[in-house]
Design an enzyme around this catalytic site. Structure first.
Site, PDB file in Angstrom:
ATOM      1  N   CYS A  11      20.040  19.873  49.805  1.00 51.47           N
ATOM      2  CA  CYS A  11      20.493  19.474  48.470  1.00 51.47           C
ATOM      3  C   CYS A  11      20.421  20.658  47.517  1.00 51.47           C
ATOM      4  O   CYS A  11      20.011  21.753  47.895  1.00 51.47           O
ATOM      5  CB  CYS A  11      19.666  18.307  47.934  1.00 51.47           C
ATOM      6  N   CYS A  14      17.233  22.617  47.186  1.00 55.12           N
ATOM      7  CA  CYS A  14      17.001  23.614  48.252  1.00 55.12           C
ATOM      8  C   CYS A  14      17.669  24.934  47.894  1.00 55.12           C
ATOM      9  O   CYS A  14      17.059  26.005  47.996  1.00 55.12           O
ATOM     10  CB  CYS A  14      17.570  23.117  49.578  1.00 55.12           C
ATOM     11  N   ASP A 439      51.554  43.918  30.409  1.00 54.91           N
ATOM     12  CA  ASP A 439      52.136  45.259  30.524  1.00 54.91           C
ATOM     13  C   ASP A 439      53.636  45.077  30.752  1.00 54.91           C
ATOM     14  O   ASP A 439      54.062  44.114  31.394  1.00 54.91           O
ATOM     15  CB  ASP A 439      51.491  45.988  31.696  1.00 54.91           C
ATOM     16  N   ASP A 637      49.849  46.230  36.492  1.00 56.67           N
ATOM     17  CA  ASP A 637      50.048  46.601  37.902  1.00 56.67           C
ATOM     18  C   ASP A 637      49.803  48.074  38.190  1.00 56.67           C
ATOM     19  O   ASP A 637      49.793  48.472  39.354  1.00 56.67           O
ATOM     20  CB  ASP A 637      51.476  46.255  38.325  1.00 56.67           C
ATOM     21  N   ASP A 641      46.683  50.777  33.970  1.00 56.47           N
ATOM     22  CA  ASP A 641      46.279  49.460  33.474  1.00 56.47           C
ATOM     23  C   ASP A 641      44.825  49.143  33.819  1.00 56.47           C
ATOM     24  O   ASP A 641      44.257  48.185  33.280  1.00 56.47           O
ATOM     25  CB  ASP A 641      47.171  48.354  34.065  1.00 56.47           C
TER      26      ASP A 641
END
Length: 839
Positions: A11, A14, A439, A637, A641
């Site tokens: 559970c 734990c 961008d 990309d 960036d």
């Protein structure tokens, strides 16, 4: 992050105990334990044996997962995700039911409805008691794991769900054994009234039913948990187990783990590509939907890359392996989802803190409940039943599973459609976006300039103009030149003899073509070689206003015409921006282009705001200023960036971009499709909504169930809860939470019909103090001067951004607090420039 398999957890209490133990190990910087996958992710500079020892000292087991080290073979993910728990639970349940049915027949069927019994038991209450004792003991032995784990947790001062079950069933069993011995004493004294009284004090069937019902719940929970990884399992099934490699000139089939980087492998039509590679021979259409979700096949030829688990549909391919084992795209996707599940979402940490004190609190409540009913004059049996009901109805599992199951399903759904969330934090936080900064190049646009218009002058034909431009631009490295060269090759043009080629930086090109002087470039440069007709000057201005770049060409004093080149928008950009705006998100476009071109592209895309003239190093400062207005997502990309992606609250990388951008981002879009930004936000919002639902029902269930089990309503309405029904309710609670999370599998992240303008957190106008000042500066000659002035101004704490232009001789300074003109002037003049005015 190194991952470990953890055993013995039952559970959330734990997982909280294991996490706390490992975080105390010297050198560990972070630790995250997943109850869902029984895994643990650990970061830091530590000794792995210390980690294993810490987990074992806490009462659990741990071992490193193979294949996690650099250069190792890919881990056997299928083995890791194999549902080993359900078959064991099913076996335990069947064996328990075989013993439970006759037990219930005797204890309840005969006692309540007078069902017939064998002659050896009929009327013999001691024999019936012994029968129940033996069958209940058998069920307890079958389900001994509850007692082993439960009491082990108690000894290690980390009680868990198994502790509650063990205490509840153990108390029922122990009290029933006491009642059985008391019954034998009454039988010896021929006290038949006492015998019947003790017969009603038996709770053997409750102990047996509690264990069996909890096992039912555990089995349903295990089956549901197994389904949360369906998306990943589907990916794994596509990965081939073998590959056909060329060695010593012969084709040999080898195990996928034996393929090495640099090996040549062949793939026939209908076969899956075994590892990532580059095509060396052949051509084919490859279906990449397994990785990108894009159903349209992609044509592949020599020089093109191919990825593991994609399907070769038509032709024969010979490829060279570039990435094998855990370095393949497929393995990285699986690892990314695995890491996302292994990390903790912020909301999960709250649930974990509650779970850590939940079980001890429940045990305390159960003891208090028993004592109160005893002091109130109730029998030991009544008081014990109320305490046992409290123990078995309380479920920390539902609370602990509420977040990780939703994170697992959400991450798997994203992976299925090519949206990769690197961590649970990114999956939770993406949906809280207030501002999306895009961008321009490669994100809104394709990043590959193409020829859009050709306007020849005078008697010059289109083909003649293009042929001359093609020959002139062939030796240029400029991106705009590549657009013209690409079109020339497509039309099969033959290059003219080129001599004395010269590139004039920032202006254009000149050369001698077939003995004639020729030039190409911007209008100011070309007017040095030939006059540009007024009609074509206006045409050039119109093209610039549309976001295109007009290139002018001349030869031997004659103006030949204009070729317009532009980085065209992606097909889905306008639609993607509209979806984001419809979700209540402010959309900003960042670009280094001049303001005129940027505004034209921004208008076509439909963005709310355009920030132009931003140098690569300036994007990070723009994001910093935007963050003052709300939670910012940066989408990019390129290498330039990466700082902005890191600075933003969430960075989203377009999958076709550079590795650096992808590494810096929190979310990766494998399809390189802008619409997936909106889809990622929708999925994040749906996942967070699902987590809130799970946490509500898990908490609501305990808030309602525990008082009922304790008998709070008994004095008023006579309502009590049988421990057996409490166990059934406990079992169903976890099952319901997991089932609710599985509903995410049916969520359509591209469906815009339910988009709502959610009130994402934005700073109020009163919180934002932003002023602008325009500085007139003398002495700036080039882009280096711009960068120097920009850097010194943005170093000031009160400056959000400085937009500097050496052409205009100005600097537009955006302030977040009051700053005197004297300080601004002094800052710039220290760089040896002259400030002539500030307004």
């Amino acid at each position: 992050m190194e991952q470990y398999s953890v055993t013995g957890m039952s559970c959330a209490a734990c997982s909280a105990r294991v996490e706390k133990a490992v975080q105390n190990v010297q050198g560990v910087t972070s630790c995250s334990v997943s109850l869902l996958t029984n895994s643990m992710g650990v970061e830091g500079n530590y000794n792995p044996s210390d980690i294993v020892k810490a987990v074992e000292d806490a009462g659990y087991g741990a071992k490193p997962r193979v294949g996690e080290k650099e250069g190792a073979k890919a881990p056997d993910y299928e083995e890791m995700l194999l549902d080993k728990e359900t078959p064991l639970m099913k076996k335990r349940l069947i064996m328990s039911m075989i013993l439970l049915i006759p037990l219930m027949y005797v204890s309840m069927g005969h006692m309540m409805w007078n069902w017939p019994l064998p002659e050896i038991l009929a009327g013999n209450h001691v024999a019936m008691g012994l029968f129940q004792l033996l069958f209940t003991t058998g069920i307890m032995v079958i389900n001994q794991k509850f007692f082993v784990n439960g009491f082990k947790g108690l000894l290690h001062k980390s009680p868990n769900m198994d502790t509650l079950v063990a205490l509840g069933a153990g108390a029922s069993y122990g009290y029933s054994v006491f009642a059985l011995f008391a019954m034998t004493d009454a039988q010896m004294r021929m006290d038949m009234e006492g015998v019947m009284a003790y017969m009603h004090e038996f709770y053997f069937e409750s102990a047996a039913m509690i264990l069996t019902l909890i096992t039912v719940g555990k089995m349903l929970e295990a089956r549901s948990k197994g389904r949360t990884t369906d998306a990943l399992k589907g990916l794994m099934k596509l990965a081939p187990k073998t590959a056909v490699v060329v060695r010593d000139g012969q084709e040999t089939e080898v195990d996928i783990s034996d393929v090495a980087k640099g090996d040549i492998f062949v793939v026939r039509p209908g076969e899956n590509i075994p590892v990532d590679g580059v095509v060396t021979e052949g051509s084919s259409a490859v279906n990449e939907s397994a990785l990108t979700g894009e159903s349209i096949p992609v044509d592949k030829g020599p020089g093109d890359t191919v990825s593991a688990a994609t399907l070769n549909q038509s032709g024969f391919l010979k490829c060279q392996a570039t990435r094998v084992g855990e370095d393949t795209t497929l393995s990285q996707i699986i690892q990314m989802v695995s890491d996302a599940v292994a990390t903790k979402a912020p909301i999960a940490k709250v649930a974990d803190r509650v779970s850590g004190v939940f079980v001890p609190s429940v045990i305390t409540i159960a003891v208090i409940t028993i004592l109160i009913w005893l002091f109130a004059g109730q029998t030991i049996g009544f008081a014990l039943a109320r305490g046992i009901s409290v123990l078995v109805i309380s479920c920390p599992c539902a609370l602990g599973l509420a977040t990780p199951v939703a994170i697992m399903v959400g991450s798997g759904m994203g992976a299925k459609f090519g949206i990769m969330f690197k961590t649970a934090v990114s999956l939770e936080e993406t949906g809280k976006t207030a501002i999306v900064a895009l961008d321009k190049t490669g994100t809104i646009t394709k990043g590959e300039p193409v020829v859009t218009d050709i306007f020849p002058a005078g008697k010059t034909g289109k083909e003649e103009l293009l042929s001359m431009a093609y020959s002139l631009e062939q030796k240029s490295e400029h991106p705009l030149a590549r657009a013209i060269v690409s079109l020339g090759k497509e039309k099969g043009l033959i290059s003219l003899e080129t001599e004395e080629f010269q590139a004039v930086a920032g202006n254009g090109l000149r050369a001698v073509l077939n003995g004639k002087k020729a030039a190409g470039g911007n209008r100011e440069f070309i007017e040095k070689f030939a006059p540009v007709p007024e009609e074509l000057r206006q045409q050039g201005d119109r093209l610039s206003g549309e976001g295109k770049t007009p290139l002018y060409f001349a030869s031997e004093g004659d103006f030949l015409g204009i070729i317009a080149v532009a980085d065209v928008m992606k097909e889905d950009s306008r639609e993607a921006v509209a979806e984001l705006k419809n979700m209540g998100i402010h959309v900003v476009m960042l670009t280094g282009d001049n303001e005129r071109t940027a505004n034209a592209i921004g208008a076509m895309a439909g963005v709310d705001e355009v920030i132009a003239g931003v140098l690569p190093q300036g994007k990070e400062s723009v994001i910093r200023s935007l963050k003052e207005k709300g939670k910012v997502v940066m989408v990019g990309d390129g290498i330039n960036d990466a700082p902005a992606l890191k600075r933003a609250d969430m960075g989203i990388a377009i999958g076709a971009g550079t590795d650096i951008a992808i590494d810096a981002a929190d979310v990766v879009l494998m399809k390189s499709r802008l619409r997936d930004v909106a889809a990622a936000i929708r999925l994040s919002r749906a996942t967070l909504r699902n987590i809130h639902q799970n946490l509500f029902w898990a908490s609501f269930y305990n808030v309602i169930g525990i008082p009922l089990a304790a008998g709070l309503w008994y004095p008023f309405f006579g309502l009590t809860l049988n421990p057996m029904f409490g166990a059934a309710a406990m079992s169903l609670s976890s099952f319901c939470v997991v089932s609710n999370a599985l509903r995410l599998n049916f969520f359509s992240m591209y469906d815009t019909r339910r988009d709502k303008k959610i009130n994402v957190k934005k700073k109020s106008e009163k919180e934002i103090v932003e002023m602008e000042k325009t500085m007139e500066i003398k002495g700036m000659m080039c882009g280096h001067c711009e960068a120097r002035v920009k850097k010194c101004l943005e170093a000031l704490e009160q400056v959000n951004e400085a937009v500097v232009s050496h052409e205009k001789g100005t600097a537009l300074v955006k302030l977040n607090a009051e700053l005197s003109d004297e300080v601004l002037k002094k800052t710039v003049e220290e760089q040896d420039y002259e400030v002539t005015g500030i307004s």
